[in-house]
Design a protein around this motif. Sequence first.
Motif, PDB file in Angstrom:
ATOM      1  N   SER A   1     -69.518 -57.881 -30.389  1.00 34.97           N
ATOM      2  CA  SER A   1     -68.255 -57.305 -29.936  1.00 34.97           C
ATOM      3  C   SER A   1     -67.563 -56.554 -31.074  1.00 34.97           C
ATOM      4  O   SER A   1     -66.946 -55.510 -30.854  1.00 34.97           O
ATOM      5  CB  SER A   1     -67.326 -58.386 -29.375  1.00 34.97           C
ATOM      6  OG  SER A   1     -67.039 -59.359 -30.362  1.00 34.97           O
TER       7      SER A   1
ATOM      8  N   CYS B   1     -61.623 -57.324 -26.566  1.00 36.62           N
ATOM      9  CA  CYS B   1     -62.792 -57.855 -25.885  1.00 36.62           C
ATOM     10  C   CYS B   1     -62.465 -59.296 -25.485  1.00 36.62           C
ATOM     11  O   CYS B   1     -62.067 -60.080 -26.355  1.00 36.62           O
ATOM     12  CB  CYS B   1     -64.000 -57.798 -26.815  1.00 36.62           C
ATOM     13  SG  CYS B   1     -65.537 -58.232 -26.028  1.00 36.62           S
ATOM     14  N   PRO B   2     -62.582 -59.647 -24.228  1.00 36.91           N
ATOM     15  CA  PRO B   2     -63.034 -58.816 -23.114  1.00 36.91           C
ATOM     16  C   PRO B   2     -62.017 -57.740 -22.777  1.00 36.91           C
ATOM     17  O   PRO B   2     -60.847 -57.812 -23.142  1.00 36.91           O
ATOM     18  CB  PRO B   2     -63.203 -59.797 -21.958  1.00 36.91           C
ATOM     19  CG  PRO B   2     -62.326 -60.951 -22.301  1.00 36.91           C
ATOM     20  CD  PRO B   2     -62.250 -61.010 -23.799  1.00 36.91           C
ATOM     21  N   GLY B   3     -62.497 -56.730 -22.046  1.00 38.41           N
ATOM     22  CA  GLY B   3     -61.718 -55.532 -21.770  1.00 38.41           C
ATOM     23  C   GLY B   3     -60.481 -55.741 -20.922  1.00 38.41           C
ATOM     24  O   GLY B   3     -59.616 -54.868 -20.877  1.00 38.41           O
ATOM     25  N   ASP B   4     -60.350 -56.885 -20.264  1.00 35.00           N
ATOM     26  CA  ASP B   4     -59.168 -57.106 -19.425  1.00 35.00           C
ATOM     27  C   ASP B   4     -57.980 -57.638 -20.228  1.00 35.00           C
ATOM     28  O   ASP B   4     -56.880 -57.753 -19.704  1.00 35.00           O
ATOM     29  CB  ASP B   4     -59.486 -58.024 -18.253  1.00 35.00           C
ATOM     30  CG  ASP B   4     -59.941 -59.414 -18.676  1.00 35.00           C
ATOM     31  OD1 ASP B   4     -60.323 -59.597 -19.854  1.00 35.00           O
ATOM     32  OD2 ASP B   4     -59.938 -60.315 -17.824  1.00 35.00           O
ATOM     33  N   ARG B   5     -58.194 -57.953 -21.489  1.00 36.08           N
ATOM     34  CA  ARG B   5     -57.092 -58.426 -22.350  1.00 36.08           C
ATOM     35  C   ARG B   5     -56.225 -57.253 -22.770  1.00 36.08           C
ATOM     36  O   ARG B   5     -56.714 -56.150 -22.991  1.00 36.08           O
ATOM     37  CB  ARG B   5     -57.646 -59.092 -23.601  1.00 36.08           C
ATOM     38  CG  ARG B   5     -58.240 -60.449 -23.343  1.00 36.08           C
ATOM     39  CD  ARG B   5     -58.735 -61.155 -24.598  1.00 36.08           C
ATOM     40  NE  ARG B   5     -57.969 -60.855 -25.785  1.00 36.08           N
ATOM     41  CZ  ARG B   5     -58.503 -60.769 -26.998  1.00 36.08           C
ATOM     42  NH1 ARG B   5     -59.788 -60.937 -27.179  1.00 36.08           N
ATOM     43  NH2 ARG B   5     -57.741 -60.490 -28.032  1.00 36.08           N
TER      44      ARG B   5
ATOM     45  N   LYS C   1     -56.821 -49.438 -21.941  1.00 39.08           N
ATOM     46  CA  LYS C   1     -55.877 -49.852 -20.915  1.00 39.08           C
ATOM     47  C   LYS C   1     -54.601 -49.017 -20.932  1.00 39.08           C
ATOM     48  O   LYS C   1     -53.771 -49.154 -20.047  1.00 39.08           O
ATOM     49  CB  LYS C   1     -55.508 -51.325 -21.093  1.00 39.08           C
ATOM     50  CG  LYS C   1     -56.640 -52.263 -20.693  1.00 39.08           C
ATOM     51  CD  LYS C   1     -56.199 -53.684 -20.717  1.00 39.08           C
ATOM     52  CE  LYS C   1     -55.355 -53.971 -19.486  1.00 39.08           C
ATOM     53  NZ  LYS C   1     -54.986 -55.379 -19.379  1.00 39.08           N
TER      54      LYS C   1
END
Length: 145
Positions: free
Chosen positions: A11, A102-106, A142
């Motif tokens: 990552s 990472c992960p991308g939703d954070r 994001k």
Amino acid sequence: MDECGRPIYQSMELGNLKHAHALACMQDILRELWPGPVSIEQRYRYFRHAGVVESVSREEERRLLDKDCTGELWRTIKPDVVLHADYNLLRAVLILDLKFPCPGDRDPQWTKYGDKSAYSGSDQGQIYEEALDGIALILSPKGIF
């Protein structure tokens, strides 16, 4: 493992690749859109107690890193992109830092300085704004934070 024996995770490596690609794209875009000077990954030495900031040359930074003199980089900051309104390269209009959580939703976050830092109790964004007298923002997949 890096040269100091610390693990390098996949990552981290992917984040570094994304960072390098994004900076290259930003340089191309900023050449067309920003009339003033732009600093990319410029290191600054910031003496918070005195309110003094100075630039660290790339040669000095490389020399210190090559000699493993990272203690001499204490009190330094290195924002990804700094947009300057004029040719005072120690002052910013806008400071941009790229984050690829990472992960991308954070949600991306400013790195907080630890107890052994010259800026303990603060985060990158606060110190960037204080040192360079500009607005600091995070750019991430994001959005802008």
